[in-house]
Scaffold this motif. Sequence first.
Motif, PDB file in Angstrom:
ATOM      1  N   THR A  25       1.028  -1.130   0.068  1.00  0.00           N
ATOM      2  CA  THR A  25      -0.125   0.160  -0.047  1.00  0.00           C
ATOM      3  C   THR A  25       0.872   1.241  -0.050  1.00  0.00           C
ATOM      4  OG1 THR A  25      -1.741  -1.134   1.261  1.00  0.00           O
ATOM      5  CG2 THR A  25      -1.911   1.127   1.274  1.00  0.00           C
ATOM      6  N   ASP A  26       1.871   1.222   0.773  1.00  0.00           N
ATOM      7  CA  ASP A  26       2.791   2.133   0.927  1.00  0.00           C
ATOM      8  C   ASP A  26       3.526   2.565  -0.506  1.00  0.00           C
ATOM      9  OD1 ASP A  26       2.329   2.694   3.467  1.00  0.00           O
ATOM     10  OD2 ASP A  26       4.224   1.694   4.145  1.00  0.00           O
ATOM     11  N   VAL A  27       4.044   1.594  -1.390  1.00  0.00           N
ATOM     12  CA  VAL A  27       4.689   1.694  -2.400  1.00  0.00           C
ATOM     13  C   VAL A  27       3.394   2.243  -3.558  1.00  0.00           C
ATOM     14  CG1 VAL A  27       5.382   0.581  -4.616  1.00  0.00           C
ATOM     15  CG2 VAL A  27       6.133   0.082  -2.147  1.00  0.00           C
ATOM     16  N   MET A  74       3.427   5.874  -5.403  1.00  0.00           N
ATOM     17  CA  MET A  74       3.257   5.951  -7.079  1.00  0.00           C
ATOM     18  C   MET A  74       2.276   6.984  -7.265  1.00  0.00           C
ATOM     19  SD  MET A  74       4.072   2.077  -8.173  1.00  0.00           S
ATOM     20  CE  MET A  74       3.749   2.513  -9.994  1.00  0.00           C
ATOM     21  N   LEU A  75       1.031   6.729  -6.711  1.00  0.00           N
ATOM     22  CA  LEU A  75       0.112   7.471  -7.005  1.00  0.00           C
ATOM     23  C   LEU A  75       0.381   9.181  -6.659  1.00  0.00           C
ATOM     24  CD1 LEU A  75      -2.971   7.866  -7.533  1.00  0.00           C
ATOM     25  CD2 LEU A  75      -3.313   7.628  -5.101  1.00  0.00           C
ATOM     26  N   ALA A  76       1.150   9.291  -5.542  1.00  0.00           N
ATOM     27  CA  ALA A  76       1.289  10.770  -5.366  1.00  0.00           C
ATOM     28  C   ALA A  76       2.522  11.203  -6.642  1.00  0.00           C
ATOM     29  CB  ALA A  76       2.147  10.564  -4.128  1.00  0.00           C
ATOM     30  N   MET A  77       3.229  10.391  -6.973  1.00  0.00           N
ATOM     31  CA  MET A  77       4.333  10.902  -7.755  1.00  0.00           C
ATOM     32  C   MET A  77       3.419  11.070  -9.375  1.00  0.00           C
ATOM     33  SD  MET A  77       7.252   8.570  -9.935  1.00  0.00           S
ATOM     34  CE  MET A  77       6.099   7.366 -10.598  1.00  0.00           C
ATOM     35  N   PHE A  78       2.610  10.266  -9.507  1.00  0.00           N
ATOM     36  CA  PHE A  78       1.532  10.486 -10.808  1.00  0.00           C
ATOM     37  C   PHE A  78       0.729  11.837 -10.686  1.00  0.00           C
ATOM     38  CE2 PHE A  78       2.404   6.095 -11.883  1.00  0.00           C
ATOM     39  CZ  PHE A  78       3.050   6.195 -12.944  1.00  0.00           C
ATOM     40  N   THR A  79       0.169  12.072  -9.400  1.00  0.00           N
ATOM     41  CA  THR A  79      -0.449  13.346  -9.160  1.00  0.00           C
ATOM     42  C   THR A  79       0.311  14.611  -9.262  1.00  0.00           C
ATOM     43  OG1 THR A  79      -1.901  12.127  -7.580  1.00  0.00           O
ATOM     44  CG2 THR A  79      -1.981  14.486  -7.466  1.00  0.00           C
ATOM     45  N   ARG A  80       1.644  14.449  -8.742  1.00  0.00           N
ATOM     46  CA  ARG A  80       2.479  15.584  -8.812  1.00  0.00           C
ATOM     47  C   ARG A  80       2.834  15.668 -10.287  1.00  0.00           C
ATOM     48  NH1 ARG A  80       5.044  13.491  -4.439  1.00  0.00           N
ATOM     49  NH2 ARG A  80       6.738  12.431  -5.889  1.00  0.00           N
TER      50      ARG A  80
END
Length: 189
Positions: free
Chosen positions: A166-168, A172-178
Motif C-alpha cells: 500500500t505504501d508503494v 506511485m499515486l503521489a508521484m503521478f499526481t505531482r
Amino acid sequence: MAEGASEVEQADSAIARRIGFVARPVRGLVNAPHLLVLVVLGIWVACSLVYALIEGKGPIEGLWWGIVTGSTVGYGDFYPSSTAGRAVGAVLIVSMLVLVPIAIGHVIANLVFDKESLAVATVLEDVHERIDRLEHLTLASLEAQHGREWLEQRLAEHEAADAATTDVAEQMLAMFTRKNDQDLPGGTP
C-alpha cells in the motif's frame, strides 16, 4: 538560440501560472454542484440588488430584472440606463451563460440511469460477499488445522506485506499526481 527558447519557456510558464490561477478555482467550483448553485444564486441576488440600487428601483423590481436578464430573456420592461448598471448586467449575463449550463449538466447527469453500471455494481457486490465468505471459511479451516497462534502469526505477516504494498502504491499515486499537476496549466514546476 538557447536563450530565445528559454525566454519562450519562461513566457509559457508565466502564462500557464496565470491561467492556473483562474482555472483552479473555476475547476473546483464546476466540480462542486452544491457550491455552484449557491454561487449562481449569490451572483443573481447580488447583481439584482446592485442594479436596484444603481438604477433607483425597488428590490422586487431588481430581482425581476435579474431573472429576466440572467436567463437572457430580456423582456425590456426594466433595463439599465447607466453605464454602471449596464456593467452589472454584463456581469450577470456572462456569469449565468457560463455557470447555469454547468449546473444543469450536473442535474441531468444525476438523472441519467446507467443500466450497465448498475449491473456491474450488483455483480461486484456479489463477488465481494463471496470473497468474504471464502476468507472466513479459509481462516476457520487454517485455525482448525494449525492452531490460533500460527494463524495470527501468518495474518500479521500478510498485513505487514499489504501495508508495504500500500505504501508503494500510495507513493506511485503521489508521484503521478505531482506529474499531472505539473502538466496542467499553472502547475507547479
